[in-house]
Design a protein around this motif. Structure first.
Motif, short mmCIF file in Angstrom:
data_model
loop_
_atom_site.label_atom_id
_atom_site.label_comp_id
_atom_site.label_asym_id
_atom_site.label_seq_id
_atom_site.Cartn_x
_atom_site.Cartn_y
_atom_site.Cartn_z
N PRO A 1 33.75 8.38 87.08
CA PRO A 1 33.25 9.72 87.41
C PRO A 1 32.48 10.39 86.26
N LEU A 2 32.69 9.90 85.03
CA LEU A 2 32.01 10.48 83.86
C LEU A 2 30.78 9.68 83.46
N TRP A 3 30.47 8.60 84.20
CA TRP A 3 29.47 7.64 83.76
C TRP A 3 28.06 8.06 84.17
N ASN A 4 27.59 9.15 83.54
CA ASN A 4 26.26 9.67 83.87
C ASN A 4 25.79 10.61 82.77
N ARG A 5 24.58 11.10 82.93
CA ARG A 5 23.93 11.93 81.93
C ARG A 5 24.64 13.27 81.70
N ASP A 6 25.44 13.72 82.66
CA ASP A 6 26.13 15.00 82.50
C ASP A 6 27.27 14.91 81.49
N HIS A 7 27.82 13.74 81.31
CA HIS A 7 29.01 13.59 80.46
C HIS A 7 28.81 12.68 79.27
N ILE A 8 27.78 11.87 79.26
CA ILE A 8 27.56 10.93 78.16
C ILE A 8 26.35 11.36 77.35
N GLU A 9 26.56 11.47 76.04
CA GLU A 9 25.50 11.93 75.14
C GLU A 9 24.57 10.80 74.72
N VAL B 1 16.76 5.00 79.94
CA VAL B 1 16.74 4.50 81.31
C VAL B 1 16.38 5.69 82.19
N ASP B 2 15.14 5.71 82.62
CA ASP B 2 14.59 6.89 83.31
C ASP B 2 14.97 6.86 84.79
N SER B 3 16.25 7.12 85.04
CA SER B 3 16.78 7.13 86.40
C SER B 3 17.53 8.43 86.64
N TRP B 4 17.91 8.66 87.88
CA TRP B 4 18.65 9.88 88.22
C TRP B 4 19.95 9.97 87.44
N ARG B 5 20.59 8.83 87.23
CA ARG B 5 21.89 8.81 86.55
C ARG B 5 21.75 8.98 85.04
N TRP B 6 20.65 8.46 84.42
CA TRP B 6 20.62 8.32 82.97
C TRP B 6 19.48 9.04 82.26
N ASN B 7 18.57 9.66 82.96
CA ASN B 7 17.44 10.31 82.30
C ASN B 7 17.93 11.26 81.20
N GLY B 8 17.32 11.13 80.00
CA GLY B 8 17.64 12.02 78.90
C GLY B 8 18.75 11.52 77.98
N VAL B 9 19.32 10.36 78.28
CA VAL B 9 20.38 9.80 77.44
C VAL B 9 19.78 8.71 76.55
N PRO B 10 19.77 8.89 75.22
CA PRO B 10 19.24 7.84 74.34
C PRO B 10 20.19 6.65 74.28
N VAL B 11 19.60 5.47 74.32
CA VAL B 11 20.36 4.22 74.22
C VAL B 11 19.85 3.50 72.98
#
Length: 465
Positions: A193-201, A321-331
């Protein structure tokens, strides 16, 4: 698809077979996969009468006396043989296949150019109706040498063998920590449930090692860290970590979902903030120094190295990863040689709580929660905040950690298990291999632009960044 009865290793005289494939096969057989013996045929252009002894030595390096005594191991050792053959000659390949009990797997332990020539020879046999319908092709990385060659190889394979009989393998997907990460994420209600841009920096995938060139100038100096470690290994791990939940854990869903992640991947856009001030691409080359009590010379002075090539031994990139889940999260992907304090782990850094909690002593701002999973030792660590304003100790930091038992299989043992059982969940789909080359081309363009200087770092240091 039935279990393979024979595995033909094309290029079996090379280092890959001796050091990795054959010991991995030993662990696979000792673990009961398959339950019976397997016929192993080594193939190469030169005679190799000592091949059965080579197989035995490789098995003994991986197994104890009990493992060596297992019936499947003994049967495989007894049946190991050598066949002198040119992998690019249709007639030689036809003879190999005619004298092998099927189903047969062909493992391409060959350079990319030879692999392409061998596939063309197999296509010729297919056109003559002389290629067994159940033959399985196992292709090592690198799959091609760039985007165009990967596309051409995919098109070539599609012309004579079904996709479900093609295994594009990457042994990093067989690393214990990578396999364990799948269960950690999907078999618990805590993480997904936390595996997305809202919770992962941010996410970091790092494979730094103490090893230097180790006499491999012929391969490495023409390759470099980004091409060697990122184009396939680290990008494939990233895709597995960041894929959407599959509806089934099979050879259709997982390769498709990882390919979708790679398709959405690009270098971190310069216009965005959030990567901690890191440039999107960094490269470096080690100079003389000491690592683990060993003195390493300057990389440019190593035997067989062409200093004018500017080959990097360290590469770090920041991707999105420019997707709905991950946009804005640096990898962050990073790999370096001759690193004094190496890290080999997947790190997930969670965002801070939405409230500042200024009343918490010595906690401005609150540290982030961090999940770490080691590649090889499968060490799992979770760093959390504890205590608080009503605790006489104030705000504290705690680390929960555990090490899972070592698996019976090596990474290559897992790869061979999947091949022998016909399970393709952790193989690379054709377009996934192509996307790896597309991303590498972005990195190479950054090198060529002059914006990414080749930085020096002393062997035994932490790298140039």
């Amino acid at each position: 698809m039935d279990e393979l009865r024979t595995l033909v290793i094309l290029g079996a005289e090379g280092d890959l077979a001796r050091r990795l494939l054959l010991p991995g096969m030993a662990t696979c057989l000792a673990a009961g996969v398959p339950g019976r013996g397997l016929t192993v045929v080594g193939a190469g252009r030169q005679d190799h009468p000592d091949f059965p002894a080579t197989v035995r030595e490789a098995f003994e390096s991986a197994l104890d006396a009990r493992g060596m005594g297992r019936p499947a191991v003994r049967e495989t050792l007894d049946s190991a043989r050598w066949a002198t053959a040119d992998a690019t000659d249709p007639e030689d390949l036809a003879r190999l296949l005619e004298h092998a009990e099927g189903p047969v797997g062909l493992y391409f332990a060959l350079p990319p150019s030879v692999t392409v020539a061998a596939c063309r020879a197999l296509r010729e046999l297919h056109g003559q109706d002389r290629l067994p319908a159940d033959v399985v092709l196992v292709l090592e990385k690198p799959f091609g040498t760039d985007l165009d060659s990967a596309r051409e190889l995919n098109a070539l394979l599609a012309g004579f063998v079904p996709e479900e009989q093609v295994f594009r393998v990457d042994h990093f997907l067989g690393q214990p920590g990578v396999l364990g990460f799948v269960g950690l994420r999907f078999a618990n209600r805590i993480l997904e449930p936390l595996w997305n841009r809202d919770h992962i920096e941010r996410i970091e995938i790092v494979f730094d090692e103490t090893l230097g060139l180790e006499g491999r100038a012929g391969f490495y100096d023409a390759t470099g860290a980004a091409r060697d470690m990122m184009q396939s290994h680290l990008l494939q791990v990233m895709a597995l970590v960041m894929m959407d939940p599959p509806t089934r854990f099979d050879g259709v869903e997982i390769p498709a979902n990882t390919a979708h992640v790679l398709r959405a991947t690009r270098l971190w856009p310069a216009r965005q903030e959030g990567s901690g001030g890191m440039p999107s691409v960094v490269r470096g080359r080690y100079t003389a120094g000491a690592v683990g009590g060993r003195e390493l010379p300057n990389y440019a002075d190593e035997e067989g190295v062409d200093p004018d090539r500017g080959t990097e031994t360290f590469a770090q990139v920041v991707l999105e990863v420019d997707s709905w889940r991950w946009n804005g999260v640096p990898v962050v992907l990073r790999s370096g040689k001759a690193i004094g304090s190496p890290r080999q782990e997947i790190t997930v850094v969670f965002r801070r709580p939405p409230h500042d909690y200024e009343q918490f002593p010595s906690a401005e701002p609150l540290p982030t929660d961090v999940l770490r999973v080691g590649f090889e030792d499968e060490r799992i660590g979770l760093e959390l905040n504890a205590g608080g304003p009503f605790d006489p100790r104030g705000m504290t930091r705690t680390a929960l950690s555990a090490e899972l038992p070592q698996p019976a299989l090596t990474a290559y043992g897992s790869v061979l298990r999947w091949v022998l059982e016909g399970k393709r969940a952790f193989t690379v789909r054709g377009d996934g291999a192509e996307e790896g080359w597309r991303i590498l081309a972005e990195i190479a363009d950054a090198y060529a632009s002059g914006r990414v200087p080749l930085l020096d770092y002393a062997a035994g240091s932490s790298g140039p960044v």
